[in-house]
Design an enzyme around this catalytic site. Structure first.
Site, PDB file in Angstrom:
ATOM      1  CB  CYS A  30     -13.860   1.651  17.604  1.00 49.79           C
ATOM      2  SG  CYS A  30     -14.772   1.362  16.074  1.00 49.79           S
ATOM      3  CD  GLU A  40     -15.249   4.904  18.781  1.00 48.86           C
ATOM      4  OE1 GLU A  40     -15.730   4.200  17.868  1.00 48.86           O
ATOM      5  OE2 GLU A  40     -14.083   5.337  18.761  1.00 48.86           O
ATOM      6  CE  LYS A  57     -10.594   4.536  18.140  1.00 47.02           C
ATOM      7  NZ  LYS A  57     -11.722   5.192  17.424  1.00 47.02           N
TER       8      LYS A  57
HETATM    9  N1  LIG Z   1     -14.591   4.072  14.605  1.00 49.90           N
HETATM   10  C1  LIG Z   1     -13.433   3.423  14.613  1.00 49.90           C
HETATM   11  O1  LIG Z   1     -12.566   3.696  15.423  1.00 49.90           O
HETATM   12  C2  LIG Z   1     -13.112   2.313  13.705  1.00 49.90           C
HETATM   13  C3  LIG Z   1     -13.912   1.957  12.547  1.00 49.90           C
HETATM   14  O2  LIG Z   1     -14.993   2.459  12.289  1.00 49.90           O
HETATM   15  C4  LIG Z   1     -13.330   0.920  11.679  1.00 49.90           C
HETATM   16  O3  LIG Z   1     -12.248   0.394  12.003  1.00 49.90           O
HETATM   17  O4  LIG Z   1     -13.908   0.609  10.658  1.00 49.90           O
END
Ligand SMILES: NC(=O)CC(=O)C(=O)O
Length: 275
Positions: free
Chosen positions: A154, A43, A113
């Site tokens: 994520c 990401e 996202k």
């Molecule tokens: N970085 C993200 O989008 C999510 C995350 O770090 C988590 O859900 O914990």
């Protein structure tokens, strides 16, 4: 074809976007030379994970990062899930966007996202993506010669409905460019990838940046591959590196035959549909 070799690229992310693209390029050449079919980046791999950075690093589709990713896929003749990058549109809205390219460098999927990462954990991690980002509004499943693959980013994967919808849409693997942190990673990372794998009888794959204890956001690392039975097939540590893993999609069929969860659902009592 029932076997696909995927590569996790758990790279170190620096301030310099061009260096990050070079690092990605170096790893992709390496994993392609070792026979991988599909490579995955983390990401926000072009920028340190910081809300203020997103507008500064944002690019239009078709700009430098997009083209570099497309060329990496084409030159190495692999599928490439280009982690995610900050993408801007003509209204100057910014998204956390993952592009997928086929072996010819053609874009075959794009996921923005859909659940923005806004959390505030007492004595732990705070983050507010919505300060600078806008949420996407589509569920993403793409096709390959190996079968259908689901893609989300994520925080999206915390929402079980999304994983189930991707499975309903035919996904046998769900790929998640991600960046958990030192509060949520030890608590939820393995659990989340194992739960979604078992519920949906899919392979789940998470690819994170390596950990930089001096960074503005400390990534948990631990890029992971889980089988449709819920076994952790492979998990990296926190350091920079890569790993190629072969996934056997006949195993998905086997597990789904032995435990026919999808067909045993009580759709007369409940259902879940894409809007
Ligand atoms: N970085 C993200 O989008 C999510 C995350 O770090 C988590 O859900 O914990």
């Amino acid at each position: 074809m029932s076997k696909i070799k995927i590569a996790l690229i758990q790279m170190h992310i620096e301030e310099d976007k061009h260096k990050n693209l070079e690092t990605a390029n170096k790893f992709i050449k390496k994993v392609a030379s070792e026979g991988c079919d599909l490579a995955i980046l983390p990401e926000m791999f072009t920028t340190p994970y910081k809300t203020e950075n997103f507008p500064l690093y944002a690019e239009f589709e078709g700009d430098k990062s997009f083209n570099t990713l497309s060329n990496m896929a084409k030159e190495n003749s692999i599928y490439l899930v280009g982690g995610s990058i900050p993408e801007k549109d003509e209204k100057n809205l910014i998204y956390n966007t993952s592009y997928v390219f086929d072996r010819n460098g053609q874009k075959i999927a794009k996921h923005r996202k859909v659940h923005l990462f806004d959390i505030d954990v007492e004595d732990g991690q705070c983050f507010k993506e919505s300060d600078t980002l806008t949420a996407g509004n589509k569920i993403t499943v793409f096709d390959t010669e190996f079968g259908k693959i689901g893609l989300c980013i994520c925080f999206d994967f915390r929402f079980p409905e999304l994983g189930r919808l991707m499975a309903q849409m035919g996904a046998q693997i769900i790929i998640v460019p991600a960046a958990f942190n030192m509060t949520t990673g030890p608590a939820h990372w393995d659990l989340m990838f194992r739960s979604r794998a078992v519920d949906n009888q899919v392979y789940t794959v998470g690819c994170a940046p390596s950990r930089d204890v001096n960074g503005c956001y400390i990534s948990y690392g631990n890029s992971i591959v889980v089988s449709p039975w819920g076994d952790i097939i492979y998990k990296m540590d926190e350091k920079e590196g890569y790993k190629i893993i072969e996934l056997d999609l006949d195993y998905v069929k086997k597990i789904r035959k032995e435990l026919p969860l999808m067909s045993a659902r009580r759709l007369d009592l409940y259902e879940l549909n894409e809007k």
